[in-house]
Design a protein around this motif. Structure first.
Motif, short mmCIF file in Angstrom:
data_model
loop_
_atom_site.label_atom_id
_atom_site.label_comp_id
_atom_site.label_asym_id
_atom_site.label_seq_id
_atom_site.Cartn_x
_atom_site.Cartn_y
_atom_site.Cartn_z
N VAL A 75 0.87 -1.17 0.00
CA VAL A 75 0.00 0.00 0.00
C VAL A 75 0.91 1.22 0.00
O VAL A 75 1.79 1.35 0.86
CB VAL A 75 -0.93 0.02 1.23
CG1 VAL A 75 -1.78 1.29 1.24
CG2 VAL A 75 -1.80 -1.23 1.26
N GLN A 81 2.06 5.47 -0.43
CA GLN A 81 1.82 6.71 0.30
C GLN A 81 0.58 7.43 -0.20
O GLN A 81 -0.26 7.87 0.59
CB GLN A 81 3.06 7.62 0.16
CG GLN A 81 2.94 8.96 0.86
CD GLN A 81 4.24 9.74 0.78
OE1 GLN A 81 5.21 9.31 0.17
NE2 GLN A 81 4.27 10.90 1.39
N PRO A 134 -2.94 7.30 -2.19
CA PRO A 134 -3.93 6.35 -2.69
C PRO A 134 -3.93 6.32 -4.23
O PRO A 134 -3.90 7.37 -4.87
CB PRO A 134 -5.26 6.91 -2.16
CG PRO A 134 -4.89 7.74 -0.99
CD PRO A 134 -3.54 8.33 -1.31
N GLN A 166 -7.78 5.19 0.19
CA GLN A 166 -6.69 4.40 0.77
C GLN A 166 -7.21 3.07 1.32
O GLN A 166 -6.57 2.03 1.15
CB GLN A 166 -5.98 5.20 1.87
CG GLN A 166 -4.66 4.60 2.33
CD GLN A 166 -3.59 4.58 1.26
OE1 GLN A 166 -3.75 3.91 0.22
NE2 GLN A 166 -2.50 5.31 1.47
N CYS A 183 -7.67 0.81 -1.56
CA CYS A 183 -6.39 0.23 -1.97
C CYS A 183 -5.97 -0.90 -1.03
O CYS A 183 -5.38 -1.90 -1.47
CB CYS A 183 -5.30 1.31 -2.01
SG CYS A 183 -5.54 2.54 -3.32
N ILE A 184 -6.29 -0.75 0.26
CA ILE A 184 -6.02 -1.84 1.20
C ILE A 184 -6.90 -3.04 0.89
O ILE A 184 -6.44 -4.19 0.89
CB ILE A 184 -6.21 -1.35 2.65
CG1 ILE A 184 -5.13 -0.31 3.00
CG2 ILE A 184 -6.18 -2.52 3.63
CD1 ILE A 184 -5.35 0.38 4.34
N THR A 225 -5.50 -4.81 -1.99
CA THR A 225 -4.32 -5.57 -1.61
C THR A 225 -4.68 -6.89 -0.96
O THR A 225 -4.12 -7.94 -1.28
CB THR A 225 -3.44 -4.74 -0.65
OG1 THR A 225 -2.98 -3.57 -1.33
CG2 THR A 225 -2.23 -5.53 -0.17
N MET A 236 3.41 -1.25 3.97
CA MET A 236 2.75 0.06 3.89
C MET A 236 3.80 1.16 3.93
O MET A 236 4.57 1.24 4.88
CB MET A 236 1.75 0.23 5.03
CG MET A 236 0.62 -0.77 5.01
SD MET A 236 -0.60 -0.44 6.32
CE MET A 236 -1.95 -1.51 5.81
N PRO A 269 1.24 5.14 4.67
CA PRO A 269 -0.13 5.02 4.14
C PRO A 269 -1.08 6.12 4.57
O PRO A 269 -2.14 6.28 3.97
CB PRO A 269 -0.58 3.66 4.69
CG PRO A 269 0.19 3.49 5.95
CD PRO A 269 1.55 4.09 5.66
N ILE A 303 -7.42 4.55 9.52
CA ILE A 303 -6.40 3.66 8.95
C ILE A 303 -5.62 2.97 10.06
O ILE A 303 -5.33 1.77 9.99
CB ILE A 303 -5.44 4.45 8.03
CG1 ILE A 303 -6.18 4.97 6.80
CG2 ILE A 303 -4.25 3.59 7.63
CD1 ILE A 303 -6.67 3.91 5.85
N ILE A 319 5.45 -1.23 8.22
CA ILE A 319 5.01 0.11 7.83
C ILE A 319 6.16 1.10 7.97
O ILE A 319 6.85 1.13 8.99
CB ILE A 319 3.80 0.56 8.69
CG1 ILE A 319 3.35 1.97 8.32
CG2 ILE A 319 4.08 0.45 10.18
CD1 ILE A 319 2.04 2.40 8.96
N THR A 329 6.95 4.95 8.40
CA THR A 329 6.24 6.14 8.84
C THR A 329 7.21 7.20 9.32
O THR A 329 8.25 6.88 9.91
CB THR A 329 5.22 5.81 9.96
OG1 THR A 329 4.59 7.02 10.40
CG2 THR A 329 5.89 5.14 11.15
#
Length: 275
Positions: free
Chosen positions: A113, A115, A117, A178, A181-182, A185, A195, A198, A210, A225, A227
């Motif tokens: 996933v 950054q 969407p 978003q 998109c998840i 996936t 991710m 995300p 999210i 993830i 971040t």
């Protein structure tokens, strides 16, 4: 615990990672990973495990290599001609860079996933149905509909879109896109979800949704993830890995990393002294 000393310009190439890189129940195991863009080295001898059904957060300043490392885990770096990946990267013991490993099938097992969407210019239904169709996961229309509905439910989106599944996915709000998109996936039944920032393009309310979703998804999937938000890493992850200038400086339980980091570089970053 005494913290490793040094400045931001420490020669980390010769230092060992602080903390335990080995997970008791690893879904993915990476050892001595090096990544080069032509003659420039972006990742330096990184070893790290992704624990099964946990969230591992990769943190660090911009340009430290965390997104580059993440893209190694489903061979997205294969799309860059000048990129070269060295080392051992295993998924349930299988070498994901072995010549017999099909990258397309790998990316079904290790989904991603991004950054921003990026829904397809298709209906909400067709966005989610696309992967199962091309991978032959549904032989009948009823099977496909079940996969779409289940995926949207797991992504926390179904109740919001159930009456407009034929509407364009690009017409949804940013947070809904978003989650779409998840859903897309997880529709191909991945084992790992990667991710990359995300929620960075979302407002605080959508970000909270999210984050709640990620917490729920870890019951079924292994998640890594990237971040920039240390608060987000602290809220949603069980393990945190701190990257600096292509090196994995420190890895450990998230609570320990944020309350008692072992390395001075980690402490400087999480206290806002640089980054």
């Amino acid at each position: 615990m005494n913290k490793s000393t040094g400045s931001i310009t420490d020669n980390l190439d010769t230092e060992k990672t602080v903390g335990n890189v080995f997970a008791d129940d690893a879904k993915m195991s990476m050892r001595n990973v090096n990544v080069f863009y032509s003659d420039k080295q972006a990742i330096k001898n990184v070893s790290l495990d992704l624990a099964r059904n946990q969230v591992t957060a990769l943190i660090g300043p911009s340009g430290c290599g965390k997104s580059t490392f993440l893209r190694c885990l489903n061979r997205m770096n294969d799309t860059i001609d000048i990129c070269r990946v060295e080392g051992s990267l295993l998924l349930d013991g299988d070498d994901i860079y072995h010549k017999k490993m099909d990258p397309v099938l790998l990316r079904a097992r290790v989904g991603m996933v991004f950054q921003k969407p990026n829904p397809f210019p298709k209906s909400i239904f067709d966005n989610v149905a696309y992967g199962p169709k091309i991978h032959g996961l549904a032989t009948h229309k009823d099977d496909l509909e079940e996969i779409v509905v289940t995926s949207l439910q797991r992504a926390g989106l179904f109740e919001e879109v159930k009456d407009r599944l034929n509407a364009s996915g690009t017409g949804l709000s940013g947070g809904q896109q978003q989650r779409l998109c998840i859903a897309r996936t997880i529709a191909v039944s991945p084992e790992v979800i990667l991710m990359d920032e995300p929620a960075s393009a979302l407002d605080p309310i959508a970000t909270a949704v999210i984050e709640e979703l990620i917490d729920e998804l870890k019951e079924k999937y292994t998640i890594a993830i990237v971040t920039h938000s240390m608060q987000q890493a602290a809220r949603i992850s069980q393990t945190t890995a701190y990257f600096h200038m292509g090196n994995l400086v420190e890895v450990g339980l998230t609570d320990q990393i944020f309350t008692n980091p072992a390395h001075k570089l980690t402490e400087n970053y999480i206290t806002g002294r640089f980054g």
